[in-house]
Design a protein around this motif. Structure first.
Motif, PDB file in Angstrom:
ATOM      1  N   GLU A 137      61.457  48.956  -9.487  1.00  0.00           N
ATOM      2  CA  GLU A 137      60.283  49.762  -9.521  1.00  0.00           C
ATOM      3  C   GLU A 137      59.965  50.338 -11.051  1.00  0.00           C
ATOM      4  OE1 GLU A 137      56.517  52.426  -7.481  1.00  0.00           O
ATOM      5  OE2 GLU A 137      58.891  52.170  -6.856  1.00  0.00           O
ATOM      6  N   ILE A 138      59.335  50.136 -11.880  1.00  0.00           N
ATOM      7  CA  ILE A 138      59.034  50.999 -13.108  1.00  0.00           C
ATOM      8  C   ILE A 138      57.779  51.699 -12.774  1.00  0.00           C
ATOM      9  CG2 ILE A 138      58.093  50.825 -15.259  1.00  0.00           C
ATOM     10  CD1 ILE A 138      61.289  50.060 -14.968  1.00  0.00           C
ATOM     11  N   ILE A 139      58.154  53.461 -12.703  1.00  0.00           N
ATOM     12  CA  ILE A 139      56.525  54.014 -12.518  1.00  0.00           C
ATOM     13  C   ILE A 139      56.803  54.473 -13.891  1.00  0.00           C
ATOM     14  CG2 ILE A 139      55.726  56.172 -11.483  1.00  0.00           C
ATOM     15  CD1 ILE A 139      58.431  56.123  -9.240  1.00  0.00           C
ATOM     16  N   LEU A 140      55.119  54.368 -14.222  1.00  0.00           N
ATOM     17  CA  LEU A 140      54.316  54.556 -15.200  1.00  0.00           C
ATOM     18  C   LEU A 140      53.544  56.544 -15.032  1.00  0.00           C
ATOM     19  CD1 LEU A 140      52.757  51.097 -16.724  1.00  0.00           C
ATOM     20  CD2 LEU A 140      54.889  51.860 -17.151  1.00  0.00           C
ATOM     21  N   ALA A 141      53.809  56.761 -16.017  1.00  0.00           N
ATOM     22  CA  ALA A 141      53.943  58.772 -15.545  1.00  0.00           C
ATOM     23  C   ALA A 141      53.564  59.044 -17.154  1.00  0.00           C
ATOM     24  CB  ALA A 141      55.240  59.341 -15.362  1.00  0.00           C
ATOM     25  N   SER A 167      54.232  50.377 -11.044  1.00  0.00           N
ATOM     26  CA  SER A 167      53.192  51.706 -10.452  1.00  0.00           C
ATOM     27  C   SER A 167      53.020  52.769 -11.376  1.00  0.00           C
ATOM     28  CB  SER A 167      53.410  51.972  -9.294  1.00  0.00           C
ATOM     29  OG  SER A 167      54.708  52.339  -9.454  1.00  0.00           O
ATOM     30  N   ARG A 168      51.418  53.594 -11.195  1.00  0.00           N
ATOM     31  CA  ARG A 168      51.111  54.052 -12.236  1.00  0.00           C
ATOM     32  C   ARG A 168      50.303  55.634 -11.159  1.00  0.00           C
ATOM     33  NH1 ARG A 168      49.982  56.989 -16.439  1.00  0.00           N
ATOM     34  NH2 ARG A 168      48.228  56.517 -18.044  1.00  0.00           N
ATOM     35  N   LEU A 169      50.480  56.421 -12.067  1.00  0.00           N
ATOM     36  CA  LEU A 169      50.524  57.976 -11.111  1.00  0.00           C
ATOM     37  C   LEU A 169      49.143  57.737 -10.728  1.00  0.00           C
ATOM     38  CD1 LEU A 169      52.297  60.472 -12.985  1.00  0.00           C
ATOM     39  CD2 LEU A 169      53.089  58.905 -11.267  1.00  0.00           C
ATOM     40  N   ALA A 170      48.282  57.747  -9.772  1.00  0.00           N
ATOM     41  CA  ALA A 170      47.459  57.849  -8.382  1.00  0.00           C
ATOM     42  C   ALA A 170      47.026  59.143  -9.586  1.00  0.00           C
ATOM     43  CB  ALA A 170      47.959  58.261  -7.333  1.00  0.00           C
ATOM     44  N   SER A 171      45.582  58.849  -9.051  1.00  0.00           N
ATOM     45  CA  SER A 171      44.444  60.249  -9.614  1.00  0.00           C
ATOM     46  C   SER A 171      44.582  61.303  -9.214  1.00  0.00           C
ATOM     47  CB  SER A 171      43.288  59.350  -9.077  1.00  0.00           C
ATOM     48  OG  SER A 171      43.519  59.695  -7.897  1.00  0.00           O
ATOM     49  N   GLY A 172      44.440  62.597  -9.864  1.00  0.00           N
ATOM     50  CA  GLY A 172      44.808  63.562  -9.296  1.00  0.00           C
ATOM     51  C   GLY A 172      45.037  63.920 -10.942  1.00  0.00           C
ATOM     52  N   LEU A 173      45.389  63.910 -11.031  1.00  0.00           N
ATOM     53  CA  LEU A 173      45.871  64.363 -12.564  1.00  0.00           C
ATOM     54  C   LEU A 173      44.734  64.058 -13.991  1.00  0.00           C
ATOM     55  CD1 LEU A 173      48.674  62.618 -13.792  1.00  0.00           C
ATOM     56  CD2 LEU A 173      48.929  64.903 -13.319  1.00  0.00           C
ATOM     57  N   PRO A 174      44.030  64.993 -14.135  1.00  0.00           N
ATOM     58  CA  PRO A 174      42.701  64.649 -15.628  1.00  0.00           C
ATOM     59  C   PRO A 174      42.634  64.056 -16.375  1.00  0.00           C
ATOM     60  CG  PRO A 174      44.359  66.984 -16.136  1.00  0.00           C
ATOM     61  CD  PRO A 174      44.595  65.781 -14.790  1.00  0.00           C
ATOM     62  N   ARG A 189      50.619  65.351  -5.801  1.00  0.00           N
ATOM     63  CA  ARG A 189      49.891  63.930  -5.139  1.00  0.00           C
ATOM     64  C   ARG A 189      49.845  62.984  -5.734  1.00  0.00           C
ATOM     65  NH1 ARG A 189      45.613  68.574  -3.427  1.00  0.00           N
ATOM     66  NH2 ARG A 189      46.507  69.657  -1.587  1.00  0.00           N
ATOM     67  N   ALA A 190      50.241  63.087  -7.097  1.00  0.00           N
ATOM     68  CA  ALA A 190      49.880  62.121  -8.690  1.00  0.00           C
ATOM     69  C   ALA A 190      50.783  60.583  -8.149  1.00  0.00           C
ATOM     70  CB  ALA A 190      50.038  62.531  -9.159  1.00  0.00           C
ATOM     71  N   PHE A 191      51.852  61.348  -7.352  1.00  0.00           N
ATOM     72  CA  PHE A 191      53.109  60.835  -7.344  1.00  0.00           C
ATOM     73  C   PHE A 191      53.358  60.020  -6.341  1.00  0.00           C
ATOM     74  CE2 PHE A 191      56.015  61.743 -10.854  1.00  0.00           C
ATOM     75  CZ  PHE A 191      57.383  60.645 -10.781  1.00  0.00           C
ATOM     76  N   ARG A 194      50.867  57.251  -6.364  1.00  0.00           N
ATOM     77  CA  ARG A 194      50.601  56.362  -7.368  1.00  0.00           C
ATOM     78  C   ARG A 194      49.885  54.369  -6.635  1.00  0.00           C
ATOM     79  NH1 ARG A 194      56.151  57.233  -5.514  1.00  0.00           N
ATOM     80  NH2 ARG A 194      57.316  55.265  -5.206  1.00  0.00           N
ATOM     81  N   ARG A 195      50.104  53.902  -7.242  1.00  0.00           N
ATOM     82  CA  ARG A 195      49.366  52.306  -7.592  1.00  0.00           C
ATOM     83  C   ARG A 195      50.150  51.339  -7.592  1.00  0.00           C
ATOM     84  NH1 ARG A 195      45.855  51.498 -12.052  1.00  0.00           N
ATOM     85  NH2 ARG A 195      45.254  53.610 -12.096  1.00  0.00           N
ATOM     86  N   VAL A 196      50.079  50.084  -7.864  1.00  0.00           N
ATOM     87  CA  VAL A 196      50.008  49.275  -8.479  1.00  0.00           C
ATOM     88  C   VAL A 196      49.392  48.728  -9.386  1.00  0.00           C
ATOM     89  CG1 VAL A 196      51.252  46.580  -8.363  1.00  0.00           C
ATOM     90  CG2 VAL A 196      51.706  48.176  -6.869  1.00  0.00           C
TER      91      VAL A 196
END
Length: 199
Positions: A137-141, A167-174, A189-191, A194-196
């Motif tokens: 898994e690659i998490i794009l942050a 995956s990409r960090l989820a909403s919650g980050l402005p 929470r963003a972690f 996270r979504r594909v």
């Protein structure tokens, strides 16, 4: 305008990110009012950091050694790589204690305005890290701004044929903000959410 050395100091300070002319002037006069040994200690610390800090040969995090402490840690989950723009973003993520994988520092984001394209980032090295099949898994942050979104979309499309989950960090980050200013709860929470990324 001030006389020679004062104006030169103000000009140099104003080149620092987030420091405008008024802040540069305040800092310059603070330094001029400080004891000489304090100013020399600051100067020595800057020069020492510049001479000794290098970038990890695996993830490009700032370090004193050839390989950073995170990449050296056998307890980290080597199947996950969190991709960030800068080393300072790693500190923000580590504060959440939510992520136990490894990192990859791009060294910025794709920004045509700044004349910075994919070839100027450590994207090729990221792809090379996937060659042994360990990473699942690659998490794009990347930062939740235009440049960060463009960068994450580019990487997601590049990695799609390789069969690794992206995956990409989820909403919650402005939107428009930087990771280093996010609080631990928001980033945590963003972690978790996270979504594909669809390519």
């Amino acid at each position: 305008m001030y006389d020679g050395p004062i104006q030169e100091l103000i000009s140099e300070l104003s080149h620092l990110p987030g420091i405008g002319p008024k802040s540069a002037q305040r800092i310059a006069f603070y330094l001029l009012d400080s004891p000489l040994e304090d100013v020399k200690a600051l100067s020595d610390a800057i020069v020492h950091a510049k001479e000794t800090v290098k970038f990890c040969n695996q993830c490009f995090n700032a370090t004193q050694d050839e390989t950073c402490r995170i990449c050296q840690d056998p307890r980290r989950d080597s199947t996950q790589i969190c991709v960030v723009e800068e080393s300072k973003d790693i500190i923000a993520i580590e504060r959440t204690r939510e992520f136990r994988g490894t990192y990859h520092v791009l060294g910025g984001s794709i920004s045509p305005i700044d004349n910075r394209g994919p070839a100027d980032l450590h994207i090729r090295e990221l792809v090379q890290r996937l060659s042994d099949g360990v990473v699942t898994e690659i998490i794009l942050a990347t930062n939740p701004n235009t440049e960060g979104e463009v960068t994450s979309t580019y990487i997601a499309r590049l990695l799609a044929p390789l069969g690794v989950k992206v995956s990409r960090l989820a909403s919650g980050l402005p939107v428009g903000g930087d990771l280093e200013y996010a609080d631990e709860i928001t980033l945590g929470r963003a972690f978790e959410g996270r979504r594909v990324v669809d390519s």
